[in-house]
Design an enzyme around this catalytic site. Structure first.
Site, mmCIF file in Angstrom:
data_model
loop_
_atom_site.group_PDB
_atom_site.id
_atom_site.type_symbol
_atom_site.label_atom_id
_atom_site.label_comp_id
_atom_site.label_asym_id
_atom_site.label_seq_id
_atom_site.Cartn_x
_atom_site.Cartn_y
_atom_site.Cartn_z
ATOM 1 N N ARG A 158 -21.238 8.815 25.861
ATOM 2 C CA ARG A 158 -20.117 8.504 26.747
ATOM 3 C C ARG A 158 -19.777 9.650 27.696
ATOM 4 O O ARG A 158 -19.247 9.413 28.780
ATOM 5 C CB ARG A 158 -18.885 8.139 25.917
ATOM 6 N N ASP A 197 -0.946 0.534 27.109
ATOM 7 C CA ASP A 197 -2.202 1.111 26.640
ATOM 8 C C ASP A 197 -2.234 2.585 27.040
ATOM 9 O O ASP A 197 -1.623 2.974 28.056
ATOM 10 C CB ASP A 197 -3.408 0.372 27.227
#
Length: 301
Positions: free
Chosen positions: A50, A159
């Site tokens: 990532r 979020d």
């Protein structure tokens, strides 16, 4: 990393950069400090995959340099991007359909009846990712009450990942994401545009307010909420952090409020007795419920 060193690194590890154990543990510490995310040693390949693209974008030569960048006091935006990169955003519309059946058949009818009498109703999607969950909640509301926008009923969607929230706010999804939805639910989407994306209709978007929020930091909301969805979020936290989140929800729900959690999650012992189980991973806060809650800070204004 010089070309000669890069070639040796590829030959020895199959990677362009070396991620040492020290670098990985420092990154894991940062992920935990910034967002409560727990990364065990088994996550090392995932972390490398990532982050390696970001190292190339920044023209860095090592993970140690990236750790140093993240640790700098001025790197607020980079730390936010790091959290976004480390966050897993897997979701779809009406995920864990049994929750939406309970919401539609058991939870919402008395709440909507109270809302029609003027009562304030608040629902919260905590860890909303790209928006499918709060929009699914809104569509469920509108199926039962097409005039919901005229009531004092709001859905807060939060979020920690600001990038994913930008996508959620747009409410645009590839047409294939609608494939399993019923014709009635597909009616809450506009026709596909030239790129093949369908946008949720304005009546759905009007019910939902998106805001960034970190569940491991002090919460900017006090409630009371009638319904909280927090599903497949706590699994990324350690036991103490999970306990703090469950206790926070218990304190933020109004009496009789409902909490929906993920299929792999369990309430901690400190709050378990505060709730009664009403369905699969679905809980009701003990108390009378459906009294008119006092106005609070719900983040929906």
């Amino acid at each position: 990393m010089r070309p000669q060193s890069l070639s040796r690194c590829r030959a020895e590890t199959g990677r362009d950069f070396i991620l040492t154990a020290e670098d990985f543990h420092r990154l894991a510490d940062l992920a935990r400090a910034e967002a409560g995310i727990v990364m065990t040693d088994t996550k090392e390949p995932l972390v490398y995959a990532r982050l390696v693209k970001r190292l190339r974008q920044l023209c860095l030569t090592s993970f140690a340099d990236y750790v140093a960048l993240l640790s700098a006091p001025c790197s607020v935006e980079e730390r936010a991007l790091f959290v976004s990169t480390m966050t897993t955003n897997t979701t779809h519309f009406f995920r864990e359909s049994h929750h939406f059946e309970t919401l539609s058949q058991t939870v919402l009818p008395p709440l909507l009846a109270a809302a029609r009498r003027g009562r304030r109703v608040r629902l919260w999607s905590a860890g909303c990712s790209s928006g499918e969950e709060p929009y699914s909640i809104a569509m469920t509301v509108l199926q039962l009450c097409p005039a919901a926008a005229a009531l004092d009923l709001k859905i807060l969607a939060t979020d920690v990942d600001r990038q994913i929230l930008e996508r959620a706010c747009l409410g645009c999804y590839p047409a294939r994401a609608l494939g399993r939805l019923t014709p009635m639910i597909r009616g809450f989407f506009e026709p596909a545009d030239a790129s093949g994306c369908c946008r949720v209709t304005p009546e759905v978007r009007e019910l939902v307010t998106f805001k960034p929020m970190n569940l491991v930091r002090p919460w900017p909301v006090t409630g009371p909420f009638d319904v909280i969805f927090c599903r497949n979020v706590a699994i990324y936290f350690d036991a103490d952090t999970q306990d703090g989140i469950w206790r926070g929800f218990a304190a933020t729900l109004g009496p009789g409020g409902h909490l929906f959690i993920g299929h792999s999650e369990r309430l901690s012992p400190s709050v378990k007795n505060d709730f009664e189980t009403i369905g699969m991973t679905t809980f009701r806060l003990r108390g009378a419920g459906l009294s008119g809650p006092e106005e609070g800070d719900d983040g929906c204004r």
